[in-house]
Structures are given as C-alpha cells and as structure tokens.
Design an enzyme around this catalytic site. Sequence first.
Site, PDB file in Angstrom:
ATOM      1  N   GLY A 314      -6.401  -5.422  11.614  1.00 33.11           N
ATOM      2  CA  GLY A 314      -5.565  -4.407  10.983  1.00 33.11           C
ATOM      3  C   GLY A 314      -5.407  -4.583   9.494  1.00 33.11           C
ATOM      4  O   GLY A 314      -4.901  -3.671   8.815  1.00 33.11           O
ATOM      5  N   ASP A 337      -5.386  -7.977  16.641  1.00 30.10           N
ATOM      6  CA  ASP A 337      -4.339  -8.066  15.632  1.00 30.10           C
ATOM      7  C   ASP A 337      -2.998  -8.078  16.349  1.00 30.10           C
ATOM      8  O   ASP A 337      -2.839  -7.472  17.404  1.00 30.10           O
ATOM      9  CB  ASP A 337      -4.408  -6.881  14.662  1.00 30.10           C
ATOM     10  CG  ASP A 337      -3.737  -7.197  13.331  1.00 30.10           C
ATOM     11  OD1 ASP A 337      -4.448  -7.343  12.330  1.00 30.10           O
ATOM     12  OD2 ASP A 337      -2.494  -7.300  13.290  1.00 30.10           O
ATOM     13  N   LYS A 391      -1.407 -14.707   3.954  1.00 31.18           N
ATOM     14  CA  LYS A 391      -2.063 -14.919   2.661  1.00 31.18           C
ATOM     15  C   LYS A 391      -1.142 -14.693   1.463  1.00 31.18           C
ATOM     16  O   LYS A 391      -1.563 -14.900   0.330  1.00 31.18           O
ATOM     17  CB  LYS A 391      -3.278 -13.984   2.540  1.00 31.18           C
ATOM     18  CG  LYS A 391      -2.919 -12.506   2.526  1.00 31.18           C
ATOM     19  CD  LYS A 391      -4.150 -11.648   2.269  1.00 31.18           C
ATOM     20  CE  LYS A 391      -3.775 -10.190   2.061  1.00 31.18           C
ATOM     21  NZ  LYS A 391      -4.941  -9.364   1.709  1.00 31.18           N
ATOM     22  N   LYS A 433      -8.195 -20.145  -3.326  1.00 33.03           N
ATOM     23  CA  LYS A 433      -6.945 -20.906  -3.464  1.00 33.03           C
ATOM     24  C   LYS A 433      -6.972 -22.203  -2.664  1.00 33.03           C
ATOM     25  O   LYS A 433      -6.079 -23.048  -2.818  1.00 33.03           O
ATOM     26  CB  LYS A 433      -5.759 -20.037  -3.047  1.00 33.03           C
ATOM     27  CG  LYS A 433      -5.519 -18.865  -3.991  1.00 33.03           C
ATOM     28  CD  LYS A 433      -4.351 -18.012  -3.519  1.00 33.03           C
ATOM     29  CE  LYS A 433      -4.020 -16.922  -4.543  1.00 33.03           C
ATOM     30  NZ  LYS A 433      -5.136 -16.006  -4.819  1.00 33.03           N
ATOM     31  N   LYS A 445      -5.287 -23.080   3.928  1.00 35.91           N
ATOM     32  CA  LYS A 445      -6.676 -22.637   4.030  1.00 35.91           C
ATOM     33  C   LYS A 445      -7.643 -23.817   3.912  1.00 35.91           C
ATOM     34  O   LYS A 445      -8.686 -23.860   4.576  1.00 35.91           O
ATOM     35  CB  LYS A 445      -6.974 -21.605   2.937  1.00 35.91           C
ATOM     36  CG  LYS A 445      -6.494 -20.203   3.266  1.00 35.91           C
ATOM     37  CD  LYS A 445      -7.260 -19.630   4.445  1.00 35.91           C
ATOM     38  CE  LYS A 445      -6.952 -18.173   4.694  1.00 35.91           C
ATOM     39  NZ  LYS A 445      -7.714 -17.641   5.855  1.00 35.91           N
ATOM     40  N   VAL A 473      -9.231  -9.478  -3.806  1.00 41.34           N
ATOM     41  CA  VAL A 473      -9.960  -8.282  -3.429  1.00 41.34           C
ATOM     42  C   VAL A 473      -9.183  -7.072  -3.931  1.00 41.34           C
ATOM     43  O   VAL A 473      -7.984  -6.922  -3.657  1.00 41.34           O
ATOM     44  CB  VAL A 473     -10.152  -8.211  -1.901  1.00 41.34           C
ATOM     45  CG1 VAL A 473     -10.840  -6.915  -1.515  1.00 41.34           C
ATOM     46  CG2 VAL A 473     -10.963  -9.401  -1.424  1.00 41.34           C
ATOM     47  N   VAL A 480      -2.372  -7.371  -6.458  1.00 41.44           N
ATOM     48  CA  VAL A 480      -1.641  -6.976  -7.649  1.00 41.44           C
ATOM     49  C   VAL A 480      -1.878  -5.507  -8.010  1.00 41.44           C
ATOM     50  O   VAL A 480      -1.013  -4.867  -8.611  1.00 41.44           O
ATOM     51  CB  VAL A 480      -2.025  -7.912  -8.817  1.00 41.44           C
ATOM     52  CG1 VAL A 480      -3.451  -7.639  -9.278  1.00 41.44           C
ATOM     53  CG2 VAL A 480      -1.066  -7.768  -9.976  1.00 41.44           C
ATOM     54  N   THR A 497       2.890 -12.228 -14.578  1.00 45.33           N
ATOM     55  CA  THR A 497       3.543 -13.533 -14.516  1.00 45.33           C
ATOM     56  C   THR A 497       3.322 -14.370 -15.771  1.00 45.33           C
ATOM     57  O   THR A 497       4.198 -15.125 -16.187  1.00 45.33           O
ATOM     58  CB  THR A 497       3.040 -14.319 -13.296  1.00 45.33           C
ATOM     59  OG1 THR A 497       1.623 -14.452 -13.379  1.00 45.33           O
ATOM     60  CG2 THR A 497       3.415 -13.603 -12.002  1.00 45.33           C
ATOM     61  N   GLU A 568       1.763 -20.668  -8.147  1.00 45.46           N
ATOM     62  CA  GLU A 568       0.710 -19.891  -8.800  1.00 45.46           C
ATOM     63  C   GLU A 568       0.022 -20.702  -9.896  1.00 45.46           C
ATOM     64  O   GLU A 568       0.678 -21.413 -10.659  1.00 45.46           O
ATOM     65  CB  GLU A 568       1.315 -18.613  -9.395  1.00 45.46           C
ATOM     66  CG  GLU A 568       0.292 -17.649  -9.946  1.00 45.46           C
ATOM     67  CD  GLU A 568       0.907 -16.351 -10.427  1.00 45.46           C
ATOM     68  OE1 GLU A 568       0.152 -15.394 -10.646  1.00 45.46           O
ATOM     69  OE2 GLU A 568       2.143 -16.301 -10.590  1.00 45.46           O
TER      70      GLU A 568
END
Length: 636
Positions: A314, A337, A391, A433, A445, A473, A480, A497, A568
């Site tokens: 999904g 999902d 994520k 990440k 991850k 992506v 963002v 940021t 971040e």
Amino acid sequence: MTPSPAPSSVSWTQRALFFLVVYGSLAAGSLWFAYELRFTGANVVGAEPAKVDAFLHMQRPAALLWVVPLKFLLLGLAGQFRGVFYYFRLHDALRMAGALATATLLMLLLPEVAGAVTATATFSLPRGVTLVDFNLSLLLFVGFRVSIRALRERFSGQEAPAGVVERLVVVGAGRSGEQLVAELRSRRGHGLEPVCFVDDDLAKHGLSIHGLPVAGSPEAIPQLVDKFGVTEVILALPSNSAKRIREISAIASRQGLRVRVVPSMADLAGGRVRATDLRAVSVEDLLGRQPAQLDDAAIGSMIAGRTVLVTGAGGSIGQEICRQVAARNPGRLLLLDRCEVLLYQTEQALVAAGAGALITPLVGDVTDEARLREVFTRFRPELVLHAAAHKHVPLMESQPGEALKNNVLGTALLARLASEHGVEQFVLISSDKAVNPTNVMGASKRLSELVIQGLQARPANRTRFVAVRFGNVLASSGSVIPLFRQQIAEGGPVTVTHPDVKRYFMTIPEAVGLVLQSATQGEGGDILVLEMGEPLRIVDLARQLIELSGFRPDVDIEIKIVGLRPGEKLVEELQLEGEHYRPTTHPRIRRFVGARPDHAALDRLLADVRALLPLERAACKQGLRALVPEYVPYVD
C-alpha cells in the site's frame, strides 16, 4: 451552449465516388494539358498539322481511358483513399509522389511493348507528354491536398476562445517546439497563440519557423514580454536539461510568467500524448535524470509465470513495485499490507490497469507469524519483494521499539519463512540511512541488512537474499516534496531544517525499476546500492518549488530554517567503512562487499533486539548502539 451536431457518417461508396471525381478530374486535367503543352506553339514547329491533330483528337481521348484508371488504382494501392482528406503531411506527399512516379514509369515502358509511338497507338504515348504529365500531376495532386489543408487550418476554429488568449514564447527551436507550433496553428480557438521562439543555438537566431521568429536566447525573455506581449513560457527542451530548466524557470518567475513543458519526444513518438498536451514543470524535470535503461528480458524472465509476494504493497514504493511486476505477467501477485485502506487503493489501481485477474490482496502484518506462515503455505511465493517498513525518521526517534519490531524482527520473520519454504529470491528494500546511521530508522535498516546476510549463510538455505539501498524518492508518502507543496498552498512558510542539508533523490518509477534490475544482478548476501547522481540541497529544492508555483522565494513565500530534526544528518552516505565496491553489469547499480555475520550469531542478535523492545527510549537507543557500533544516537 448549443451542442455540436453529430458528425455524419460517410459510406465507402460515397468516399470512393468523392475520390473518383476529385482525383479523376486532376488526372484527366494533367494529361489533357500535357498534350496541349507538347503539341501547341513552338513545341510543334515543322510538324504536320494533320499529325498534331491526330495526337490531340485521337490519341489523347483514348489515353485518358486508361491513364486515369491507372493512376487511380496506384493511388489507391498507396493508401491515398484511406486517409482523412484534409490531413496531409510529408509522408502522405511521398507516397502520393511514389504512386504517380510508378504510373509514369509504366507509361514510359509501354511503348517498348506496344510498339512505336504513333497517333493511332493508344498505349504508346510520346515521352514528352508522359514527362510533362508527371510534373503536372505532381503539382496538381500535391498542390490541391496542401491547399485543402492550408484552407482548413486557416479558417477552422476561428471562433473567439473563451477567456484570455495566452501569448507563448517557445523555448527550444527544435523538433518538439516545431511540432507544438504546428499543432497549435492547426487547432485554433483554444486560447494559446505562439508568438516567437528562443533558443541557445546562436545559428538559429534571426531565422523563422512556421512564420515565427527565433528572437534570441532565453535570457531575452524579459525583453520579449514588452515586444511580443508574452504571457507564458513553454519549454520544449530535452529531458536532461535540468540545469537549464531551473535557470529559465527562474527568469520566467521573475517576470511573473507561467512555465509549462512540452511532452517528451518518447511520449510523442509513442502516440501517448500530443504536442499540445502541456503540463506544469515538475520536480522530476528539475532533477534531470535520464531514464535508466533496464534489461527487460532479464526482469521479465525473473517474474513471468511466478508467484510474487510484495510486502508494504500500500505504500508509495510498494504500489509502484506492484504496478511494474503486474506489467510483466506474473503467475500471481500477492499484495500484503496491514493498512486495508492503502491496500484497497493499490488493488483498485491494478484492477483499473487490467491486472485484476493476477492479484490477491492480503491484509497482514510482517510481525504476525501465524498469518505469514499461512500465506507462504497457501500461495508458495517464489519471489519476495520486501518493502514494508517504518521509515519516518522523527517518529521512529520517539518510539525506537516499534522501529526495531517492524523493521528488524519483521524482516527476520519474513526472511526465515521465505528460506523455510524454498523461495527462490528475497529482495529487501533498504535505505542510504543505514550507512553510519544517526537515527533509529537507519540503524534498524542496517540490522535488517545483517539479518538477511546471516540467513544467507544458514545451512541448507536455498533462497538468494539481496538488499538494495537507495535515497529519497520524489513524492513518496512522508517525503519532503508533498510537505513543501502543502506549505506553499497554505501561503508558507516553507520549513527547511538546515541551509546546507543535502539529499539524494530518485523518481519512484526509476527506483523501482532499478530494484527489479538489482534482483537479477545480486548474488546471495549482496548489498546493492543504486546510483543516484549528485545530492541536491533541500533549500534549493524549496526555492525551485516556490518558483514553479508562481511565487517569489522570501518575498511571496518565506523559507524558514528550523534546525535539524532528531536523528537527521546533513548529507547521507552510501558506503560503510570496510565495504568494498564491486561492479555489476548495470551502470547504475553498485555492489558493496564487506564482512558478513555468520548464521550462528543471528539468533543472539535477534534475542538482543527483542530485549530492547520494552526499554525506555534512551536505554533502547544505547542498547541499539551496542548492536550497530557505527550508529551515533541522537540524545534528547
């Protein structure tokens, strides 16, 4: 408004009669005047009058009886009677010329068979008559069709368009721009009037295309606003001109001009769109990445006829995976999902695309062993594409146990069941990440990568496990871009940021296509990384989105620096220390090889992860650091 009358249908009999009258008249007229030109005036000095009269009054009428049907037959074989009469382009003219040339060749060869050229020889026409007839035929037939098209374009659609007429400057005096102007001029009354071209090619400056001047380079757009009354800029540029698109968009934005884009030549050539199907400049245009060339044969052979399981079906990535897999004829496509609303949306999108008979939507959680075991036992998937994950970086910082449970333990459970049930291939969607992570999501991850590498070494394992890392992506859920668009729609501010923060970006279709390609490349236990070009500064992306929306950054819409969020980094990395680069057969896929955990340590690793789940947030992060030494946790 009075509805337009329905177009009247024309039978084939009426159509044939129309062409017979029109083309028959043109063919007869060209041959008639060919005789006149050959046998009158200075062309017959010294000829016997009786002989001339015989050619004009005996052979000419007889020749009309076979030359006109011959041309009519050859024009029909060339497809001239199947086309719409007032649509006539270069390829139509070439086919028409070919038919007329064939008729002329036969007329020239017949005297060799029928005998000497005499006034009483019906099939032996004078060579001069035949050659003049060809030139007159070409002039009359092509000229008549071109005139009909020109008159239609001149007088069709002359009704005044509703609203304001947009006066367009077309950026790019190449094939796309030419097609756009030609189509706009042939379909008047739509409120779009091209007035000039601009182009970076100095050799084109001062020339004209379809009567429009090439008025200089795109930097001249401010002057053209006054000179031609330009109200809109149309980009007809190659898809790899991202830097130039950004520059021209900025010029147009400063003049308050809207910017739109002509479809790509690939779409135009494929007939999917017309040149006039203009669209707004997108973030993908600014990214400027060339579409990846995929080995469709290899991907197709991996998928065709097999049962494929996609987790996280999904989500943005999961839905695109399902779409691309469904297009390659799997035996069955399983959509898993835990969110029934998103799963339903994916199902409906695939049904609308004609894949309804292939798909089986399954509500389920990757941490639910009983449900997953039922799926593997019942459907026996042969390929698993694992996209299900938490994520969102800030959310996972506040609840690290959930990230570990879903991203690590869920992956371990799914991968273990895949191995137990003899799945041929298992592809984990990882993240950039995961490299030297500074947040819980990235660390989870990284652990999921270690999990599948450990399972690869499991005794008697036959499943080939591969992890694929890539960056942000465009337009995916939680990214963002949708946030910036929402903030612009609300009048700002657009929040960034840090002024120096950079991210790698890919489009969703490109990322998924390369994931599928990676599945054909990887060996067991591999970590593959997609080539993502150069990272983009987020503040630059914010400025460009504001300009694309017709506003001025920091004037109409404020850009506000709010500080880095928990976990971040300024710039994401692609390679861990100790990982070594190995090439693959695809230029946009890299293989990184490093030390792999053995299977014996995997159970202990998973037990340590489970022990972290109930811990308080800070303690959980510190425990996670012990499992992922390169992880630098954010401390509240």
